[in-house]
Design an enzyme around this catalytic site. Structure first.
Site, PDB file in Angstrom:
ATOM      1  N   ASP A  17      -2.130  14.505  28.795  1.00  0.00           N
ATOM      2  CA  ASP A  17      -2.817  14.897  27.558  1.00  0.00           C
ATOM      3  C   ASP A  17      -4.125  15.579  27.947  1.00  0.00           C
ATOM      4  O   ASP A  17      -4.921  15.012  28.707  1.00  0.00           O
ATOM      5  CB  ASP A  17      -3.098  13.624  26.727  1.00  0.00           C
ATOM      6  CG  ASP A  17      -3.711  13.938  25.355  1.00  0.00           C
ATOM      7  OD1 ASP A  17      -4.258  15.042  25.184  1.00  0.00           O
ATOM      8  OD2 ASP A  17      -3.651  13.063  24.473  1.00  0.00           O
ATOM      9  N   TYR A  22      -9.075  21.950  22.445  1.00  0.00           N
ATOM     10  CA  TYR A  22      -9.632  23.220  21.950  1.00  0.00           C
ATOM     11  C   TYR A  22     -11.068  23.411  22.471  1.00  0.00           C
ATOM     12  O   TYR A  22     -11.481  24.526  22.800  1.00  0.00           O
ATOM     13  CB  TYR A  22      -9.662  23.247  20.415  1.00  0.00           C
ATOM     14  CG  TYR A  22      -8.308  23.329  19.732  1.00  0.00           C
ATOM     15  CD1 TYR A  22      -7.126  23.257  20.437  1.00  0.00           C
ATOM     16  CD2 TYR A  22      -8.228  23.486  18.335  1.00  0.00           C
ATOM     17  CE1 TYR A  22      -5.905  23.315  19.787  1.00  0.00           C
ATOM     18  CE2 TYR A  22      -7.004  23.554  17.677  1.00  0.00           C
ATOM     19  CZ  TYR A  22      -5.850  23.451  18.414  1.00  0.00           C
ATOM     20  OH  TYR A  22      -4.640  23.512  17.766  1.00  0.00           O
ATOM     21  N   ASP A 109      -1.051  20.126  23.364  1.00  0.00           N
ATOM     22  CA  ASP A 109      -1.815  19.622  24.512  1.00  0.00           C
ATOM     23  C   ASP A 109      -1.229  18.400  25.191  1.00  0.00           C
ATOM     24  O   ASP A 109      -1.890  17.766  25.982  1.00  0.00           O
ATOM     25  CB  ASP A 109      -3.288  19.397  24.120  1.00  0.00           C
ATOM     26  CG  ASP A 109      -3.537  18.023  23.531  1.00  0.00           C
ATOM     27  OD1 ASP A 109      -2.641  17.504  22.860  1.00  0.00           O
ATOM     28  OD2 ASP A 109      -4.632  17.496  23.759  1.00  0.00           O
ATOM     29  N   GLU A 110       0.018  18.086  24.879  1.00  0.00           N
ATOM     30  CA  GLU A 110       0.641  16.944  25.552  1.00  0.00           C
ATOM     31  C   GLU A 110       1.985  17.350  26.148  1.00  0.00           C
ATOM     32  O   GLU A 110       2.702  18.164  25.573  1.00  0.00           O
ATOM     33  CB  GLU A 110       0.882  15.802  24.558  1.00  0.00           C
ATOM     34  CG  GLU A 110      -0.388  15.181  24.012  1.00  0.00           C
ATOM     35  CD  GLU A 110      -0.094  14.097  22.985  1.00  0.00           C
ATOM     36  OE1 GLU A 110       0.772  13.247  23.237  1.00  0.00           O
ATOM     37  OE2 GLU A 110      -0.741  14.119  21.923  1.00  0.00           O
TER      38      GLU A 110
HETATM   39  P1  TTP Z   1      -5.731  15.722  20.462  1.00  0.00           P
HETATM   40  O1  TTP Z   1      -5.045  15.557  21.759  1.00  0.00           O
HETATM   41  O2  TTP Z   1      -5.510  14.696  19.410  1.00  0.00           O
HETATM   42  O3  TTP Z   1      -7.278  15.788  20.679  1.00  0.00           O
HETATM   43  P2  TTP Z   1      -8.091  16.427  21.834  1.00  0.00           P
HETATM   44  O4  TTP Z   1      -7.267  16.959  22.915  1.00  0.00           O
HETATM   45  O5  TTP Z   1      -9.051  17.396  21.228  1.00  0.00           O
HETATM   46  O6  TTP Z   1      -8.955  15.195  22.332  1.00  0.00           O
HETATM   47  P3  TTP Z   1      -8.544  14.024  23.302  1.00  0.00           P
HETATM   48  O7  TTP Z   1      -9.502  14.120  24.459  1.00  0.00           O
HETATM   49  O8  TTP Z   1      -8.788  12.793  22.504  1.00  0.00           O
HETATM   50  O9  TTP Z   1      -7.139  14.166  23.687  1.00  0.00           O
HETATM   51  O10 TTP Z   1      -5.373  17.111  19.796  1.00  0.00           O
HETATM   52  C1  TTP Z   1      -5.237  18.285  20.566  1.00  0.00           C
HETATM   53  C2  TTP Z   1      -5.834  19.482  19.845  1.00  0.00           C
HETATM   54  O11 TTP Z   1      -5.194  19.659  18.604  1.00  0.00           O
HETATM   55  C3  TTP Z   1      -7.288  19.314  19.552  1.00  0.00           C
HETATM   56  O12 TTP Z   1      -8.095  19.812  20.596  1.00  0.00           O
HETATM   57  C4  TTP Z   1      -7.471  20.067  18.292  1.00  0.00           C
HETATM   58  C5  TTP Z   1      -6.136  20.116  17.640  1.00  0.00           C
HETATM   59  N1  TTP Z   1      -6.057  19.235  16.472  1.00  0.00           N
HETATM   60  C6  TTP Z   1      -5.916  19.802  15.209  1.00  0.00           C
HETATM   61  O13 TTP Z   1      -5.871  21.029  15.087  1.00  0.00           O
HETATM   62  N2  TTP Z   1      -5.847  18.998  14.132  1.00  0.00           N
HETATM   63  C7  TTP Z   1      -5.910  17.646  14.227  1.00  0.00           C
HETATM   64  O14 TTP Z   1      -5.851  16.942  13.226  1.00  0.00           O
HETATM   65  C8  TTP Z   1      -6.062  17.063  15.538  1.00  0.00           C
HETATM   66  C9  TTP Z   1      -6.128  15.577  15.709  1.00  0.00           C
HETATM   67  C10 TTP Z   1      -6.121  17.899  16.616  1.00  0.00           C
HETATM   68 MG    MG Z   2      -5.787  15.815  23.938  1.00  0.00          MG
END
Ligand code: TTP
Ligand code: MG
Length: 542
Positions: A17, A22, A109-110
Site C-alpha cells: 500500500d 496522491y 495504490d494497493e
Molecule cells: P488510501 O490508501 O486510503 O490513502 P493514502 O494512500 O493517501 O494514505 P495511507 O498512507 O493511509 O495509505 O487511498 C489512496 C489514495 O486514494 C489517496 O492518496 C487518495 C485517494 N482517495 C480518494 O480519492 N478518496 C478517498 O475517499 C480515499 C480514502 C482516498
Molecule cells: Mg495508501
C-alpha cells in the site's frame, strides 16, 4: 472438524500500500511540498494528506474548512486530475510484476503479490534468513508446515520490493506479509508509514480479534455491517460464535461461509493477476563502462535474470529491446537510446531459452547504438522483452493443431503476396526508434515475409516449440484422409503429410498458382485465391 484444519499455509502473499499516495505524487512533482503540511483537494474535501499534515489531526475525506481549522498553514494541491496518479500506479504494478506474475491491483495504490514461487526457489538455496520489519503478535510458537520459513523469506522480499519502489519511483510504501490476502492487507496497516509487518498463522486469530470494528474486515461494508447488526452480530467474536448457519439467511451461503472464515483470519481467495505486463524488463545502472567485454558480461547477467522472469510469466516474447544510457564526458550530459529487434519464438523452447542466440541479437543491437571503435561511457544497460504470444499449453486440443498451422499458413500467404525471401535467424529485422534514438529504420525485410520454402523451417521451429503436443485431432485427420493431394515439390513431404486435407489442397493450389505465374509471366492471368477459404479465415483471425 475445526475451522483451522481447513486453513492452508502454503502461500506467501505480500500486500503493498503506497503511503499517502496522491500526496507523494504531488511531492515528487514539487519537492517544496515535502517540508509543509500538504492536503490533496478534490472539490471541498481533503482526500488525503501527507504525514506532516496528519500530525495536525487531518484525516482522509475531511472538509477543507475543518482541515484549515486544525492546520491553518495547510498547503493544498488540486488532486482532481488523476492522470499522474494513474500513471504512477501502473509503474508500481509493473515493478511488482518483476517478482511474480500473480499481481492483483486493488484501487490505485494497493497491490497483492503472490510470491510463493519465488520463495520456494529462494529457500532451495538458503533458509538462513531473519524477519525484516515488524511482527504482529507472538512469533515464538512455530508451525511445522514450513510457513515460518516461507513468511520470513517473504519479509526479505517485501523489503526488497519496497526498496525497489523507493529507488525507482521515490515512493514509500507499507507492506503486510501473510499466508493469505486478508491477513496481508490487515497486518500491513499495523505500522505506518514506510514500514512492513508480518503475521504468522499462529497469531492470525489474535490479529482478527484486535480489530475494533467489523467494518475493518475487507468485504464488510456499511450494508453488510447493518445486516449483521440487525441479528445481534456486532463483534468478531459474535461473527465466529454465530456460525455460518446464522449468517446464511442474511448473506447467502457463499458470502456467509467467506465472512465466517474471515472472522478466523482464513481466506482462500487467490491473487488474480490484473492483466499481464506489456513488457518485462530489467535495467542496471553502473559506473562508467567503456569496454565491450564488460558490456557483454553485464548484459548476460541481465539476460539471465530476465529469462527467469519471462519463464515465470509463461508467455513467449517476440521482441527484445536494449536500452543504453550514454554519458557524454564533454558536455556532462547523459541520454538514453534504445533499439529493438524481433526474435524468433522458437528460441524459447519448453526447457530453456537459447541464450547464445539471444545474446548475439543483443550485441548486434548494442553495436548499432555504440561505435565501439570510438571511446564511450555507458552508465546504464537495460533489456526488456515485449510483444508476447501465449505459451503452447494447448496440448491435445484441436486448437493446438490449428494454431500450429495458423503460423504456417500466414507465412505462406504473406509470401504469396510479397515473394520476398528472408533468413529465419533471429538477427534484427526491425528497428524501432525511441526517445533520442536517431537511427533510421533498418532496411531489413520483415520476418513475416518468408518464402514458402521456409515453411518447413518455420514449421519445425514451431514443432520444437510445441514439442510433445501430439494432437489427437491431427491423427484423426490423417486417419480419415482417404483423398490424397500432391505435395508441392518445394515443400517438405513429411510436414505436408501432417497437414489437414484442406490445407494440403490450399498449398497445392498455391503452388499451382505460382507455377502458372512463372510459366505465363503474366500475373494478371493468375487465378486469385478464393476469398472465403479456410486459410483466409485463419489468417484474418491471426
Ligand atoms: P488510501 O490508501 O486510503 O490513502 P493514502 O494512500 O493517501 O494514505 P495511507 O498512507 O493511509 O495509505 O487511498 C489512496 C489514495 O486514494 C489517496 O492518496 C487518495 C485517494 N482517495 C480518494 O480519492 N478518496 C478517498 O475517499 C480515499 C480514502 C482516498
Ligand atoms: Mg495508501
Amino acid at each position: 472438524m475445526s475451522v483451522f484444519e481447513l486453513d492452508d499455509h502454503s502461500r506467501t502473499i505480500i500486500h503493498i500500500d503506497l503511503d499517502c499516495f496522491y500526496a507523494q505524487v504531488e511531492m515528487n512533482k514539487n519537492p517544496n511540498f515535502r517540508s509543509v503540511p500538504l492536503g490533496i483537494q478534490q472539490k471541498n474535501i481533503v482526500v488525503t494528506s501527507n504525514y506532516k499534515a496528519r500530525e495536525f489531526g487531518i484525516k482522509k475525506c475531511m472538509l477543507i474548512a475543518e482541515a484549515k481549522k486544525l492546520c491553518p498553514n495547510l498547503v493544498l494541491a488540486n488532486g482532481e486530475d488523476l492522470h499522474d496518479y494513474r500513471q504512477t500506479s501502473y509503474k508500481v504494478t509493473n515493478l511488482l510484476q518483476k517478482y511474480s506474475h500473480l499481481v492483483e491491483r486493488l484501487g490505485l495504490d494497493e497491490n497483492f503479490v503472490d510470491v510463493t514461487a519465488l520463495i520456494n526457489e529462494k529457500l532451495k538455496k538458503s533458509s538462513d534468513v531473519e524477519v525484516v520489519g515488524n511482527i504482529s503478535g507472538d512469533s515464538s510458537e512455530k508451525c511445522d508446515c514450513g510457513c515460518t520459513e516461507r513468511l520470513t523469506m517473504g519479509t526479505v522480499i517485501a523489503q526488497e520490493i519496497r526498496d525497489l519502489i523507493k529507488n525507482d519511483l521515490n515512493l514509500t510504501t507499507c507492506a503486510g506479509i501473510a499466508h493469505n490476502k486478508l491477513l496481508a492487507k490487515i497486518v500491513g496497516s499495523r505500522h505506518k508509514p514506510d514500514q512492513q509487518t508480518v503475521v504468522f498463522p499462529n497469531s492470525a486469530l489474535e490479529l482478527m480479534l484486535s480489530l475494533d470494528c467489523l467494518t475493518n474486515i475487507p468485504g464488510i461494508g456499511r450494508t453488510t455491517f447493518e445486516q449483521l447488526e440487525s441479528v445481534g452480530i456486532k463483534t468478531i467474536e459474535d461473527l465466529q460464535n454465530g456460525g455460518v448457519k446464522k449468517l446464511e439467511p442474511l448473506l447467502g451461503a457463499d458470502k456467509a461461509r467467506i465472512i465466517h472464515n474471515f472472522s478466523y483470519g482464513i481466506d482462500k481467495s487467490q491473487v488474480k493477476p490484473t492483466g499481464k505486463p506489456q513488457s518485462i524488463g530489467l535495467e542496471d545502472s553502473c559506473k562508467s563502462i567503456s569496454v565491450e567485454k564488460e558490456v557483454r558480461n553485464k548484459l548476460e547477467q541481465l539476460l539471465n535474470r530476465l529469462l527467469l522472469l519471462v519463464a515465470e510469466d509463461g508467455r513467449i516474447p517476440k521482441t527484445i529491446k536494449l536500452t543504453v544510457r550514454k554519458f557524454n564526458k564533454e558536455n556532462k550530459v547523459s541520454h538514453r537510446e534504445t533499439r529493438q529487434s524481433n526474435i524468433n519464438p522458437s528460441l524459447f523452447s519448453n526447457q530453456s531459452a537459447n541464450k547464445t542466440k539471444i545474446m548475439t541479437t543483443i550485441m548486434h543491437l548494442f553495436n548499432r547504438i555504440i561505435d565501439v571503435k570510438k571511446p564511450y561511457h555507458i552508465t546504464l544497460l537495460g533489456l526488456s522483452f515485449t510483444k508476447f504470444q501465449e505459451p503452447p499449453n494447448l496440448k491435445n486440443s484441436v486448437a493446438s493443431f490449428l494454431r500450429r498451422d495458423l503460423e504456417v499458413q500466414s507465412v505462406i500467404s504473406i509470401e504469396s503476396q510479397n515473394g520476398v525471401d528472408e533468413p529465419e535467424s533471429p538477427v534484427p529485422s526491425t528497428s524501432s526508434v525511441e526517445l533520442k534514438d536517431v537511427e533510421s529504420p533498418s532496411p531489413s525485410p520483415s520476418p513475416k515475409k518468408l518464402k514458402l520454402s521456409n515453411l518447413v523451417t518455420k514449421k519445425r521451429c514451431f514443432e520444437d516449440y510445441y514439442e510433445d503436443c501430439e494432437s489427437p485431432s491431427k491423427l484423426k485427420v490423417a486417419d480419415l484422409c482417404l483423398e490424397s493431394v500432391s505435395c508441392p515439390p518445394d515443400a517438405d513431404q513429411d510436414v505436408f503429410k501432417e497437414l489437414p486435407l484442406e490445407m494440403q489442397k490450399e498449398l497445392w493450389e498455391d503452388y499451382k498458382r505460382r507455377r502458372s505465374a512463372e510459366m505465363n509471366l503474366c500475373s494478371s492471368q493468375v487465378k486469385k485465391p478464393k476469398p472465403n477459404t479456410l486459410l483466409n479465415y485463419f489468417i484474418r483471425n491471426n
